[in-house]
Write a protein that holds these residues in place. Sequence first.
Motif, PDB file in Angstrom:
ATOM      1  N   THR A   1       0.816  -1.222   0.000  1.00 42.43           N
ATOM      2  CA  THR A   1       0.000   0.000   0.000  1.00 42.43           C
ATOM      3  C   THR A   1       0.851   1.274   0.000  1.00 42.43           C
ATOM      4  OG1 THR A   1      -0.207  -0.242   2.393  1.00 42.43           O
ATOM      5  CG2 THR A   1      -2.004  -1.105   1.063  1.00 42.43           C
TER       6      THR A   1
ATOM      7  N   PHE B   1       1.431   5.699   0.739  1.00 48.72           N
ATOM      8  CA  PHE B   1       1.431   6.509   1.964  1.00 48.72           C
ATOM      9  C   PHE B   1       0.162   7.332   2.162  1.00 48.72           C
ATOM     10  CE2 PHE B   1       2.854   9.887  -0.951  1.00 48.72           C
ATOM     11  CZ  PHE B   1       2.119  10.957  -0.474  1.00 48.72           C
TER      12      PHE B   1
ATOM     13  N   LYS C   1       1.986  -5.311   3.469  1.00 47.94           N
ATOM     14  CA  LYS C   1       3.255  -4.562   3.482  1.00 47.94           C
ATOM     15  C   LYS C   1       2.869  -3.098   3.284  1.00 47.94           C
ATOM     16  CE  LYS C   1       6.018  -2.561   1.416  1.00 47.94           C
ATOM     17  NZ  LYS C   1       6.332  -1.099   1.681  1.00 47.94           N
TER      18      LYS C   1
ATOM     19  N   GLU D   1       6.396   2.435   3.915  1.00 46.02           N
ATOM     20  CA  GLU D   1       7.373   2.674   4.992  1.00 46.02           C
ATOM     21  C   GLU D   1       7.312   4.110   5.511  1.00 46.02           C
ATOM     22  OE1 GLU D   1       7.732   2.117   1.822  1.00 46.02           O
ATOM     23  OE2 GLU D   1       9.717   2.610   1.030  1.00 46.02           O
ATOM     24  N   LYS D   2       6.561   4.977   4.777  1.00 51.02           N
ATOM     25  CA  LYS D   2       6.421   6.366   5.260  1.00 51.02           C
ATOM     26  C   LYS D   2       5.338   6.477   6.334  1.00 51.02           C
ATOM     27  CE  LYS D   2       8.010   8.439   0.973  1.00 51.02           C
ATOM     28  NZ  LYS D   2       7.565   8.183  -0.396  1.00 51.02           N
TER      29      LYS D   2
ATOM     30  N   GLY E   1      10.572  -2.150   2.452  1.00 51.59           N
ATOM     31  CA  GLY E   1      10.676  -1.394   1.218  1.00 51.59           C
ATOM     32  C   GLY E   1      10.816  -2.339   0.036  1.00 51.59           C
ATOM     33  N   LYS E   2      11.644  -1.981  -0.916  1.00 53.47           N
ATOM     34  CA  LYS E   2      11.719  -2.721  -2.181  1.00 53.47           C
ATOM     35  C   LYS E   2      12.113  -4.191  -1.988  1.00 53.47           C
ATOM     36  CE  LYS E   2      13.919  -2.824  -6.695  1.00 53.47           C
ATOM     37  NZ  LYS E   2      12.816  -3.615  -7.244  1.00 53.47           N
TER      38      LYS E   2
ATOM     39  N   TYR F   1       5.723  -2.262 -12.648  1.00 52.18           N
ATOM     40  CA  TYR F   1       6.781  -3.210 -12.267  1.00 52.18           C
ATOM     41  C   TYR F   1       6.186  -4.384 -11.481  1.00 52.18           C
ATOM     42  CZ  TYR F   1      10.453  -5.004  -9.201  1.00 52.18           C
ATOM     43  OH  TYR F   1      11.280  -5.825  -8.499  1.00 52.18           O
ATOM     44  N   ILE F   2       5.349  -4.056 -10.516  1.00 49.65           N
ATOM     45  CA  ILE F   2       4.789  -5.113  -9.652  1.00 49.65           C
ATOM     46  C   ILE F   2       3.875  -6.024 -10.463  1.00 49.65           C
ATOM     47  CG2 ILE F   2       3.145  -5.469  -7.730  1.00 49.65           C
ATOM     48  CD1 ILE F   2       4.733  -3.362  -6.214  1.00 49.65           C
TER      49      ILE F   2
ATOM     50  N   GLN G   1      -3.109  -0.722  -8.815  1.00 46.91           N
ATOM     51  CA  GLN G   1      -3.654   0.618  -9.054  1.00 46.91           C
ATOM     52  C   GLN G   1      -2.513   1.615  -9.054  1.00 46.91           C
ATOM     53  OE1 GLN G   1      -7.531  -0.669  -6.444  1.00 46.91           O
ATOM     54  NE2 GLN G   1      -7.160   1.518  -6.685  1.00 46.91           N
TER      55      GLN G   1
ATOM     56  N   CYS H   1      -5.323  10.166  -5.146  1.00 44.76           N
ATOM     57  CA  CYS H   1      -5.291   9.698  -6.532  1.00 44.76           C
ATOM     58  C   CYS H   1      -6.541  10.173  -7.267  1.00 44.76           C
ATOM     59  CB  CYS H   1      -5.174   8.195  -6.593  1.00 44.76           C
ATOM     60  SG  CYS H   1      -6.631   7.390  -5.971  1.00 44.76           S
TER      61      CYS H   1
ATOM     62  N   GLU I   1       1.950  13.756 -12.896  1.00 44.58           N
ATOM     63  CA  GLU I   1       1.213  13.665 -11.635  1.00 44.58           C
ATOM     64  C   GLU I   1       1.988  14.462 -10.591  1.00 44.58           C
ATOM     65  OE1 GLU I   1       0.975   9.883  -9.443  1.00 44.58           O
ATOM     66  OE2 GLU I   1      -0.993  10.520  -8.741  1.00 44.58           O
TER      67      GLU I   1
ATOM     68  N   PHE J   1       0.866  15.484  -7.439  1.00 43.34           N
ATOM     69  CA  PHE J   1       0.600  14.965  -6.087  1.00 43.34           C
ATOM     70  C   PHE J   1       0.891  16.014  -5.020  1.00 43.34           C
ATOM     71  CE2 PHE J   1       0.120  10.991  -3.436  1.00 43.34           C
ATOM     72  CZ  PHE J   1      -1.072  10.638  -4.035  1.00 43.34           C
TER      73      PHE J   1
ATOM     74  N   ASN K   1      -7.763   7.548 -14.202  1.00 42.16           N
ATOM     75  CA  ASN K   1      -8.367   7.250 -12.899  1.00 42.16           C
ATOM     76  C   ASN K   1      -9.720   7.921 -12.750  1.00 42.16           C
ATOM     77  OD1 ASN K   1      -7.597   5.515 -10.869  1.00 42.16           O
ATOM     78  ND2 ASN K   1      -7.159   7.164  -9.438  1.00 42.16           N
TER      79      ASN K   1
ATOM     80  N   SER L   1      -3.562   4.098 -15.022  1.00 42.80           N
ATOM     81  CA  SER L   1      -3.923   4.143 -13.600  1.00 42.80           C
ATOM     82  C   SER L   1      -4.271   2.762 -13.057  1.00 42.80           C
ATOM     83  CB  SER L   1      -5.119   5.079 -13.375  1.00 42.80           C
ATOM     84  OG  SER L   1      -4.794   6.390 -13.748  1.00 42.80           O
TER      85      SER L   1
END
Length: 494
Positions: A152, A154, A178, A181-182, A210-211, A237-238, A252, A286, A387, A389, A415, A460
């Motif tokens: 997920t 942040f 998972k 980490e922020k 993390g990664k 990538y995932i 997403q 998002c 984006e 953000f 999105n 998206s």
Amino acid sequence: MNATSNGTLLNYINGAWIKSSAATFLDVTNPATAQVIGHVPLSPGGEVAQAADAAQAAFLLWRRVPVTERIQYLFRFKALLEQNLDDIARMITQECGKTYAEAVAELRRGIENVEVACGAPILMQGVNNEDIAPGIDEHMIRQPLGVVACITPFNFPGMIPLWFLPYAVATGNCFILKPSEKVPASAQKLIALVEQAGFPAGVVQLVHGGKETVDAILDHPRIKAVSFVGSTPVARYIYSRATANGKRAQCQGGAKNPVVILPDADMEMTTRIMADSAFGCAGQRCLAASVAITVGDARSTFTEMIADAATSRTVGYGLNEGVQMGPVITNESKQRIESIISAGAQEGANLLVDGRSRAVAGYADGAFVFPTVLTDVAPTGALARTEIFGPVLSLMHAATIEDAIALVNDRAYGNMACIFTNSGAAARKFRYEAIAGNIGINIGVAAPMAFFPFSGWSESFFGDLHAQAHHGIEFYTQTKVVIERWPQDWSRQF
Ligand code: NAD
């Protein structure tokens, strides 16, 4: 917070809170005060393997627990979420920066998913036909996948894990979270409530990291499905790595959401909703409005009114009374946002309201970017396409609704797209033609309720089944078809 005495966050594996053996721990920082509030481990792959083994062992028992009993744990979890709403919301504000009211609102949307997943007994029903041939029946049943994992971002630490966890466990899977980490402490509070709700050991696990931690999830053979929410490059990538390893994946990604404003729109309502969409959560949604495309006479009225709304928004620490907008997540993020604003101005956009280099009294080190509005934004420039953000709204203009829809559809993301108008025909045309999975009509944040899928399109979203509702149930189950015959005299009379 389930943490050691020096504020180190813990993993939750096989029903126990465990200190990670990680070589690296990152600081968790309050983005408003710049104070370090905890330390998060970058857990090694071995700890993912421990979680997956525990989840697999639990799965063999959990899948046999009747669905009517599985959802009793979710009812208890929902009650605990309600009781602890204030505590979790405060933690969300402290580590993520959004205001307390925004944190409560995201938790409400998360809890909604727990409520919907409690309908699993009916949602996961199969289908059947009697007599597909004389005396032969055929059934389709849904069975859980096994061990599933979720990664997920942040920006919604309380809500986004709940887009997945309730559906996964209600349908009989065992789950590994998972979190970002922020913002690991909010997730840890959620999982502490999972523990209090009495879920058996191994049904739900928390692994910070993390990664390297993510890669271990993507490569672990026991993990059958991966859900991801985050930026588009990481989503892509995932999705590739998980599916190359034979897993189901729903990923997403990021967004760049355009909003069309027609001259017949109620401008006061439009401005209020647009200001909340563009600047709410400091633009770190998002589903934030990022580009406003005015049509015809809407240009002058909306430009003037949104500039006022941007200037008058109260920015500060989200736990303080009256604050309408908090900081962005980190000072690096602040620098990145401010550099995109500068690049846009250099490309020729007009900085109508400049939120750069502004400080909040008493919070000199906070990662604050104030609401920013740029006009005359070129459709091809960085402001229109990246984006951002952050709390930045770019204004463009079109002569007709057709031209506006062409601008809406000239982008990689899909999105959300919205329109403000009083014309049903214009709204229908927009709904029909806009290339985006979530459409708002006089709505600024078209976030689907938990009983609808969260339908991102294009860059998206990577996958086919989205988060929430029936899509969540289908994602976490595999269909099994049974054709059965019980010999007796089924001979046909005619
Ligand atoms: P991110 O992509 O940086 O991180 C998301 C998760 O991926 C984190 O848990 C992180 O640890 C992990 N991660 C980061 N880099 C990785 C890598 N190289 N390899 C493997 N794992 C990695 O996203 P973020 O900054 O936390 O969140 C903001 C993004 O999320 C924005 O782009 C926003 O639009 C998007 N988002 C999308 C939705 C949606 O529904 N489409 C919802 C919320 C947020």
